[in-house]
Design a protein around this motif. Sequence first.
Motif, PDB file in Angstrom:
ATOM      1  N   GLU A   1       0.829  -1.214   0.000  1.00 49.65           N
ATOM      2  CA  GLU A   1       0.000   0.000   0.000  1.00 49.65           C
ATOM      3  C   GLU A   1       0.859   1.258   0.000  1.00 49.65           C
ATOM      4  N   LEU A   2       0.273   2.344  -0.488  1.00 49.89           N
ATOM      5  CA  LEU A   2       0.985   3.622  -0.532  1.00 49.89           C
ATOM      6  C   LEU A   2       1.253   4.099   0.884  1.00 49.89           C
ATOM      7  N   ASP A   3       2.394   4.776   1.023  1.00 52.24           N
ATOM      8  CA  ASP A   3       2.822   5.197   2.359  1.00 52.24           C
ATOM      9  C   ASP A   3       3.557   6.526   2.205  1.00 52.24           C
ATOM     10  N   TYR A   4       3.694   7.255   3.274  1.00 53.06           N
ATOM     11  CA  TYR A   4       4.519   8.474   3.284  1.00 53.06           C
ATOM     12  C   TYR A   4       5.984   8.061   3.382  1.00 53.06           C
ATOM     13  N   PRO A   5       6.959   8.858   2.997  1.00 53.89           N
ATOM     14  CA  PRO A   5       6.775  10.077   2.228  1.00 53.89           C
ATOM     15  C   PRO A   5       6.931   9.763   0.736  1.00 53.89           C
ATOM     16  N   SER A   6       6.164  10.428  -0.086  1.00 50.99           N
ATOM     17  CA  SER A   6       6.275  10.153  -1.508  1.00 50.99           C
ATOM     18  C   SER A   6       5.688  11.276  -2.340  1.00 50.99           C
ATOM     19  N   LEU A   7       6.246  11.415  -3.531  1.00 54.90           N
ATOM     20  CA  LEU A   7       5.703  12.412  -4.451  1.00 54.90           C
ATOM     21  C   LEU A   7       4.412  11.901  -5.079  1.00 54.90           C
ATOM     22  N   VAL A   8       4.314  10.545  -5.170  1.00 55.67           N
ATOM     23  CA  VAL A   8       3.145   9.988  -5.862  1.00 55.67           C
ATOM     24  C   VAL A   8       1.987   9.698  -4.912  1.00 55.67           C
ATOM     25  N   VAL A   9       2.164   9.999  -3.635  1.00 57.19           N
ATOM     26  CA  VAL A   9       1.108   9.640  -2.690  1.00 57.19           C
ATOM     27  C   VAL A   9      -0.032  10.652  -2.729  1.00 57.19           C
ATOM     28  N   GLU A  10      -1.120  10.232  -3.368  1.00 58.43           N
ATOM     29  CA  GLU A  10      -2.336  11.039  -3.275  1.00 58.43           C
ATOM     30  C   GLU A  10      -3.163  10.497  -2.122  1.00 58.43           C
ATOM     31  N   GLU A  11      -3.100   9.174  -1.945  1.00 58.81           N
ATOM     32  CA  GLU A  11      -3.959   8.532  -0.945  1.00 58.81           C
ATOM     33  C   GLU A  11      -3.132   7.565  -0.117  1.00 58.81           C
ATOM     34  N   PRO A  12      -2.501   8.034   0.963  1.00 58.43           N
ATOM     35  CA  PRO A  12      -1.750   7.078   1.777  1.00 58.43           C
ATOM     36  C   PRO A  12      -2.688   5.978   2.270  1.00 58.43           C
ATOM     37  N   GLY A  13      -2.187   4.740   2.280  1.00 60.61           N
ATOM     38  CA  GLY A  13      -3.030   3.616   2.698  1.00 60.61           C
ATOM     39  C   GLY A  13      -3.746   2.961   1.537  1.00 60.61           C
ATOM     40  N   LYS A  14      -3.658   3.561   0.337  1.00 63.49           N
ATOM     41  CA  LYS A  14      -4.330   2.935  -0.815  1.00 63.49           C
ATOM     42  C   LYS A  14      -3.605   1.644  -1.198  1.00 63.49           C
ATOM     43  N   ILE A  15      -4.367   0.584  -1.388  1.00 66.66           N
ATOM     44  CA  ILE A  15      -3.765  -0.700  -1.783  1.00 66.66           C
ATOM     45  C   ILE A  15      -3.402  -0.620  -3.266  1.00 66.66           C
ATOM     46  N   ILE A  16      -2.119  -0.876  -3.560  1.00 70.10           N
ATOM     47  CA  ILE A  16      -1.682  -0.801  -4.967  1.00 70.10           C
ATOM     48  C   ILE A  16      -1.132  -2.142  -5.458  1.00 70.10           C
ATOM     49  N   GLY A  17      -1.184  -3.151  -4.606  1.00 67.00           N
ATOM     50  CA  GLY A  17      -0.719  -4.456  -5.058  1.00 67.00           C
ATOM     51  C   GLY A  17      -0.846  -5.498  -3.974  1.00 67.00           C
TER      52      GLY A  17
END
Length: 337
Positions: A54-70
């Motif tokens: 899942e998306l996590d901080y810190p990132s340039l691509v993080v619009e939705e931290p916690g979003k499952i991406i795989g």
Amino acid sequence: MFKIRPFNSTDEEYARIVEINNALWPDELNTVENLRYEDEERNPTFFFKRLIIELDYPSLVVEEPGKIIGETWCGQDQWEYDPSRYFFGLHVDPQYGQLEYGQNSISTAVMAYLLNLLNNRRPKPKLLTTHCREDKTGRLNFLKEQGFTEEMRFQDSELDVTTFDPAPFLDRVRQVKSLGIEILTLPELKTRFDNWMEQLYELDMETARDEPTTGEFTPQPIEEYAKIFNHPAFLEDGWMIAVDGGQCVGGSDIWNNKADPQKLNTGFTRVRRSHRRKGIATALKLATIQYVQQRGATRIITNNEENNPMYQINVKLGFKPRPAWLEFHKELKVKEG
Ligand SMILES: CC(C)(COP(=O)(O)OP(=O)(O)OC[C@H]1O[C@@H](n2cnc3c(N)ncnc32)[C@H](O)[C@@H]1OP(=O)(O)O)[C@@H](O)C(=O)NCCC(=O)NCCS
């Protein structure tokens, strides 16, 4: 940027990983119902782990931290059991494909995570296997860089049943009938034999060991085998069984696809050694094609190891090749301690 965490079997997680699966494989759609059933009925004797990316901080691509991406998963194959052999798989949402390969990528992080996880097991892992479709060049390159080698090729193929002409095969069907062999559907078989499941179990335990695989076939107790008859994709009248006297000598089965009802799948076609080269597999396949036509579906999808005579039988019937699935292996160096 992203993190790997345990899968908690929530409805939301299941819905999202199936959504990712279906975005990656529009030709092989899956359902939450199928996946849940397979997870819940998996024999706990054999190791299996599913993990979320899942998306996590810190990132340039993080619009939705916690979003499952795989998701990734690894485990032991109960049908080809070896305590030090493990498989793994990885799905990354194609919308986040830029994170899949390269430096600090999901693939690299997943590989390190899984190797660490498996290294804590005893006996230590010796072999890691995975499958990759031949047109997925990013994954193929990654696997080769990681030291995986191709071991077996499984050809996918599909038949358009709307244009299928049975005429060239009818002599074979007559030949099978003239030997006194009947082709019954499973509901018909059930009316004939009280021990229908034991009969199918024995048939499958005898014939599955002849299917080409990279590992050795591991027979399972009948209670494990019986689970296939409750699978959400099981179609009772899509099972065709060849019967000789009091014995089931062959079978071929069609599975439902609730996510894509026009496309059905062949499960397993098998004939006992004593009854091979008599046209039984061909007659069984013809019965399954007729069933799919009557059901109003348009296609049958199947998959065979490329040198299995079953593949050539399918080609003769008119199945057209689709991209193949390749099985890759990596030998792991076992460090003592
Ligand atoms: C593959 C299998 C189902 C074939 O069953 P079968 O009833 O013997 O097949 P058929 O009699 O319908 O064969 C039709 C034609 O296919 C070809 N064929 C079948 N088996 C073959 C073999 N072992 N070697 C070479 N050609 C073969 C032949 O051309 C045959 O016609 P012929 O006997 O007149 O020469 C059977 O060998 C089997 O159960 N194998 C183990 C399980 C398996 O691998 N199943 C397929 C995976 S889904």
